[in-house]
Scaffold this motif. Structure first.
Motif, PDB file in Angstrom:
ATOM      1  N   THR A  39     -18.190  -7.292 -81.253  1.00 25.27           N
ATOM      2  CA  THR A  39     -18.807  -6.861 -82.511  1.00 25.27           C
ATOM      3  C   THR A  39     -20.292  -6.572 -82.348  1.00 25.27           C
ATOM      4  OG1 THR A  39     -19.244  -9.160 -83.154  1.00 25.27           O
ATOM      5  CG2 THR A  39     -17.173  -8.167 -83.904  1.00 25.27           C
ATOM      6  N   THR A  42     -22.108  -6.559 -85.594  1.00 22.64           N
ATOM      7  CA  THR A  42     -21.550  -5.717 -86.659  1.00 22.64           C
ATOM      8  C   THR A  42     -20.618  -6.531 -87.553  1.00 22.64           C
ATOM      9  OG1 THR A  42     -21.594  -3.883 -85.090  1.00 22.64           O
ATOM     10  CG2 THR A  42     -20.382  -3.538 -87.143  1.00 22.64           C
ATOM     11  N   PRO A  88     -13.608  -7.722 -83.862  1.00 22.88           N
ATOM     12  CA  PRO A  88     -13.530  -6.260 -83.975  1.00 22.88           C
ATOM     13  C   PRO A  88     -12.309  -5.763 -84.739  1.00 22.88           C
ATOM     14  CG  PRO A  88     -12.886  -6.947 -81.773  1.00 22.88           C
ATOM     15  CD  PRO A  88     -13.374  -8.182 -82.479  1.00 22.88           C
ATOM     16  N   TYR A 154     -16.525   0.070 -88.917  1.00 16.93           N
ATOM     17  CA  TYR A 154     -15.106  -0.121 -89.209  1.00 16.93           C
ATOM     18  C   TYR A 154     -14.568   0.992 -90.094  1.00 16.93           C
ATOM     19  CZ  TYR A 154     -15.610  -4.923 -87.475  1.00 16.93           C
ATOM     20  OH  TYR A 154     -15.847  -6.024 -86.693  1.00 16.93           O
ATOM     21  N   LEU A 160     -12.925  -1.895 -85.339  1.00 17.13           N
ATOM     22  CA  LEU A 160     -14.273  -1.504 -84.961  1.00 17.13           C
ATOM     23  C   LEU A 160     -14.258  -0.458 -83.848  1.00 17.13           C
ATOM     24  CD1 LEU A 160     -17.319  -2.024 -85.343  1.00 17.13           C
ATOM     25  CD2 LEU A 160     -17.137  -3.793 -83.580  1.00 17.13           C
TER      26      LEU A 160
END
Length: 275
Positions: A39, A42, A88, A154, A160
């Motif tokens: 990630t 994120t 993710p 996303y 992701l």
């Protein structure tokens, strides 16, 4: 985000300007690009269970995102928002609920909202600290025209992904917003952001310490908010607690229990205004 749910006529008029800037097309994550396995700060932001935009974890209780995250939703409050961090996969990861937001007025008379110029950057405060320590590293560096940046998002209904893009212009006004020179325009190389990637972080490649530096936030698919002119704003957000997150949360004051707006804006002078 800072405009929603407020009561005064002047601010409501400003909300109309921002409403509808970002529609909600049936996009599916980053268009093109590649699957992300980490990630790298994120986060996924959900409104009443539906993913609406992205962001990046500034610290355990603060998320950097865009004011356009819910530009097409009327009269919402921060407790309607939840985030997922550390995974993710869409809908997975640790969850936390919002309790307040902080936006920025770059210029204008604090007593006259009709004069405000509002930035596209915003901080969402969380009601509890998340366990993840994978925090964003906001950078004072402004990318140059021709530089390559990476967008992670996303989007709408996808895991992701990340895509690379080339910077075309800097210090531009972002279409559909106020006349604030805070934007980069980009052109996708192997993919591009979609409308529901608003708030998604934008990075330059890892520095000598191996850390990706965040230089922007997605505002619209081809336009990014620059971090550089708002670095002081993000630093101040780290230093201040949100009053509605420390005094009862859920948009209510602990002393009276009366409903209260859970949104703040910071003026160019650093003063905080509550709504």
């Amino acid at each position: 985000m800072l405009i929603r749910g407020v009561r005064t006529t002047a601010i409501a008029a400003l909300a109309i300007v921002l409403t509808g800037v970002v529609a909600a097309p049936a996009a599916h994550g980053i268009e093109g690009g590649t699957a992300a396995t980490e990630t790298k700060s994120t986060v996924q932001i959900f409104y009443k269970g539906e993913v609406v935009c992205g962001g990046s974890l500034l610290d355990g209780r603060r998320v950097i995102t865009s004011t356009r995250c819910l530009a097409d939703v009327e009269d919402w409050k921060s407790s309607d928002l939840t985030v997922r961090v550390g995974d993710p996969r869409l809908g997975q990861g640790e969850q936390a609920t919002g309790c307040g937001t902080l936006g920025r007025i770059t210029s204008g008379n604090p007593e006259d909202p009709s004069t405000w110029k509002v930035s596209d950057i915003e901080v969402l405060y969380l009601s509890k600290a998340v366990a993840s320590t994978d925090f964003a590293r906001p950078s004072g560096r402004l990318p140059s025209v021709g530089d390559t940046v990476t967008v992670r998002g996303y989007g709408h209904g996808g895991d992701l992904k990340e895509a690379t893009a080339k910077v075309k212009t800097v210090n531009d006004v972002i279409p559909g917003g106020d006349d604030v020179k805070e934007g980069m325009t980009v052109e996708g190389i192997n993919g591009h952001a979609e409308a529901r990637d608003a708030g998604a972080p934008v990075f330059v490649p890892a520095n000598v310490a191996g850390v990706d530096l965040q230089v922007g936030v997605v505002a619209t698919p081809g336009h990014l908010v620059e971090i550089q002119p708002h670095l002081d704003f993000l630093i101040s957000a780290l230093q201040e607690d949100h009053p509605f997150c420390t005094s009862g949360g859920e948009g209510r004051t602990a002393a009276s229990g009366k409903a209260a707006g859970d949104k703040l804006v910071e003026t160019a002078s650093g003063a905080l205004l509550k709504f």
